[in-house]
Design a protein around this motif. Structure first.
Motif, PDB file in Angstrom:
ATOM      1  N   VAL A 155       0.826  -1.209   0.000  1.00 56.16           N
ATOM      2  CA  VAL A 155       0.000   0.000   0.000  1.00 56.16           C
ATOM      3  C   VAL A 155       0.862   1.261   0.000  1.00 56.16           C
ATOM      4  O   VAL A 155       0.511   2.268  -0.612  1.00 56.16           O
ATOM      5  N   ALA A 156       2.014   1.234   0.678  1.00 56.45           N
ATOM      6  CA  ALA A 156       2.905   2.400   0.663  1.00 56.45           C
ATOM      7  C   ALA A 156       3.469   2.628  -0.732  1.00 56.45           C
ATOM      8  O   ALA A 156       3.570   3.773  -1.204  1.00 56.45           O
ATOM      9  N   ALA A 157       3.821   1.532  -1.426  1.00 59.83           N
ATOM     10  CA  ALA A 157       4.338   1.646  -2.791  1.00 59.83           C
ATOM     11  C   ALA A 157       3.264   2.161  -3.739  1.00 59.83           C
ATOM     12  O   ALA A 157       3.543   2.985  -4.615  1.00 59.83           O
ATOM     13  N   GLN A 158       2.026   1.689  -3.573  1.00 59.81           N
ATOM     14  CA  GLN A 158       0.939   2.151  -4.426  1.00 59.81           C
ATOM     15  C   GLN A 158       0.697   3.645  -4.246  1.00 59.81           C
ATOM     16  O   GLN A 158       0.472   4.382  -5.210  1.00 59.81           O
ATOM     17  N   GLY A 159       0.763   4.132  -3.002  1.00 61.09           N
ATOM     18  CA  GLY A 159       0.585   5.552  -2.752  1.00 61.09           C
ATOM     19  C   GLY A 159       1.683   6.392  -3.362  1.00 61.09           C
ATOM     20  O   GLY A 159       1.415   7.425  -4.001  1.00 61.09           O
ATOM     21  N   MET A 160       2.946   5.978  -3.215  1.00 56.10           N
ATOM     22  CA  MET A 160       4.057   6.738  -3.784  1.00 56.10           C
ATOM     23  C   MET A 160       4.042   6.681  -5.306  1.00 56.10           C
ATOM     24  O   MET A 160       4.335   7.680  -5.978  1.00 56.10           O
ATOM     25  N   ALA A 161       3.685   5.527  -5.855  1.00 58.81           N
ATOM     26  CA  ALA A 161       3.665   5.385  -7.310  1.00 58.81           C
ATOM     27  C   ALA A 161       2.637   6.320  -7.937  1.00 58.81           C
ATOM     28  O   ALA A 161       2.824   6.802  -9.061  1.00 58.81           O
ATOM     29  N   LEU A 162       1.547   6.586  -7.249  1.00 58.62           N
ATOM     30  CA  LEU A 162       0.543   7.498  -7.770  1.00 58.62           C
ATOM     31  C   LEU A 162       1.083   8.918  -7.919  1.00 58.62           C
ATOM     32  O   LEU A 162       0.579   9.690  -8.739  1.00 58.62           O
ATOM     33  N   SER A 163       2.106   9.271  -7.133  1.00 58.48           N
ATOM     34  CA  SER A 163       2.681  10.611  -7.231  1.00 58.48           C
ATOM     35  C   SER A 163       3.430  10.811  -8.544  1.00 58.48           C
ATOM     36  O   SER A 163       3.612  11.950  -8.984  1.00 58.48           O
ATOM     37  N   LEU A 164       3.884   9.738  -9.156  1.00 55.83           N
ATOM     38  CA  LEU A 164       4.519   9.867 -10.476  1.00 55.83           C
ATOM     39  C   LEU A 164       3.529   9.581 -11.594  1.00 55.83           C
ATOM     40  O   LEU A 164       3.718  10.018 -12.729  1.00 55.83           O
ATOM     41  N   ALA A 165       2.432   8.882 -11.259  1.00 55.30           N
ATOM     42  CA  ALA A 165       1.418   8.591 -12.277  1.00 55.30           C
ATOM     43  C   ALA A 165       0.664   9.843 -12.686  1.00 55.30           C
ATOM     44  O   ALA A 165       0.300   9.995 -13.856  1.00 55.30           O
ATOM     45  N   LEU A 166       0.434  10.763 -11.733  1.00 51.76           N
ATOM     46  CA  LEU A 166      -0.361  11.947 -12.051  1.00 51.76           C
ATOM     47  C   LEU A 166       0.307  12.848 -13.091  1.00 51.76           C
ATOM     48  O   LEU A 166      -0.297  13.131 -14.141  1.00 51.76           O
ATOM     49  N   PRO A 167       1.533  13.324 -12.881  1.00 47.82           N
ATOM     50  CA  PRO A 167       2.136  14.192 -13.905  1.00 47.82           C
ATOM     51  C   PRO A 167       2.376  13.481 -15.226  1.00 47.82           C
ATOM     52  O   PRO A 167       2.191  14.064 -16.295  1.00 47.82           O
ATOM     53  N   SER A 168       2.772  12.212 -15.175  1.00 45.71           N
ATOM     54  CA  SER A 168       3.036  11.492 -16.424  1.00 45.71           C
ATOM     55  C   SER A 168       1.747  11.232 -17.191  1.00 45.71           C
ATOM     56  O   SER A 168       1.714  11.322 -18.427  1.00 45.71           O
TER      57      SER A 168
END
Length: 248
Positions: free
Chosen positions: A171-184
């Motif tokens: 769940v921590a990885a999913q949350g952090m990964a979303l921070s790069l998914a938004l701008p990309s």
């Protein structure tokens, strides 16, 4: 009108699953749109991005509420993805759609294998590498380029690496990964949209449906065992990849 209603319901399902797996729904929606809605690979990728952008915003906020992020590490991850995603998207719109589809299927098989490998590490997760700004920027750049090329958001590649290499929980990885998914995802949508690879009407209907359900998926993710998350995700990826290989 009926078509818009079906697209709206489809968006509800994709939003819930996207929140559950922390991927914004695109990786799930794209193979369904190509196989069931008979869209070309690039059109499906571009249309799914309309749903993904607001879903990623909401999912990121929900994950941030439960698992606050380290912004000194998150910002380099997102900035690198923003730069590289545009490069990947521009490359995709110049290539044959069937070639991209085969590559997409291979990507899903790779992610399924990584998820199975990660599931074996969940009982005793160990970091192989320490998470630093430089390493996460490199990860963001690579994942952003792949996300831009395949229109799925960079988080689908980042999650298994953040868990298996840097030792983050699912769940921590999913949350952090979303921070790069938004701008990309945003820059990829702009690139696909300006080249006519987007069905805006269908995409907006899907986006409205997804916004209603993405929070449900996030809540389910925090309740589900991590091995179950990995197993379900891997099964879906494998089945979709096999179907895409045989689609003409």
């Amino acid at each position: 009108m009926l078509a818009l209603l079906l697209d709206f319901c489809f968006g509800i399902a994709m939003g819930a699953l996207g929140g559950f797996f922390g991927i914004g729904g695109g990786l799930i929606a794209i193979p369904v749109m190509t196989l069931w809605f008979d869209q070309s690979q690039t059109l499906a990728q571009g249309t799914a991005l309309i749903m993904m952008v607001p879903n990623v915003v909401l999912a990121f906020w929900r994950y941030q509420q439960r698992t606050p992020l380290n912004w000194s590490l998150t910002i380099p991850l997102g900035l690198a993805a923003l730069i590289s995603a545009g490069i990947g998207a521009r490359a995709a719109i110049t290539m044959d759609a069937r070639t991209i589809q085969i590559g997409f299927a291979l990507l899903m098989l790779l992610l399924a294998a990584m998820n199975i490998f990660r599931a074996r590490l969940i009982a005793s997760p160990k970091a192989i590498a320490h998470a630093t700004s430089c390493r996460l920027a490199a990860l963001g750049g690579g994942c952003g380029a792949l996300g831009g090329f395949f229109g799925v958001g960079a988080s689908v590649v980042a999650v298994p690496i953040l868990t298996s290499v840097f030792g983050l929980s699912q769940v921590a990885a999913q949350g952090m990964a979303l921070s790069l998914a938004l701008p990309s995802s945003l820059i990829t949508l702009i690139t696909y949209g300006t080249q006519g690879h987007v069905d805006w009407q269908m995409g907006f209907a899907m986006a409205l449906g997804g916004l209603l359900s993405v929070s449900w998926g996030v809540n389910w993710a925090y309740r589900a065992p991590e091995k179950l998350l990995c197993g379900l995700f891997s099964c879906f990826l494998t089945a979709s990849a096999v179907l895409l290989f045989f689609r003409h």
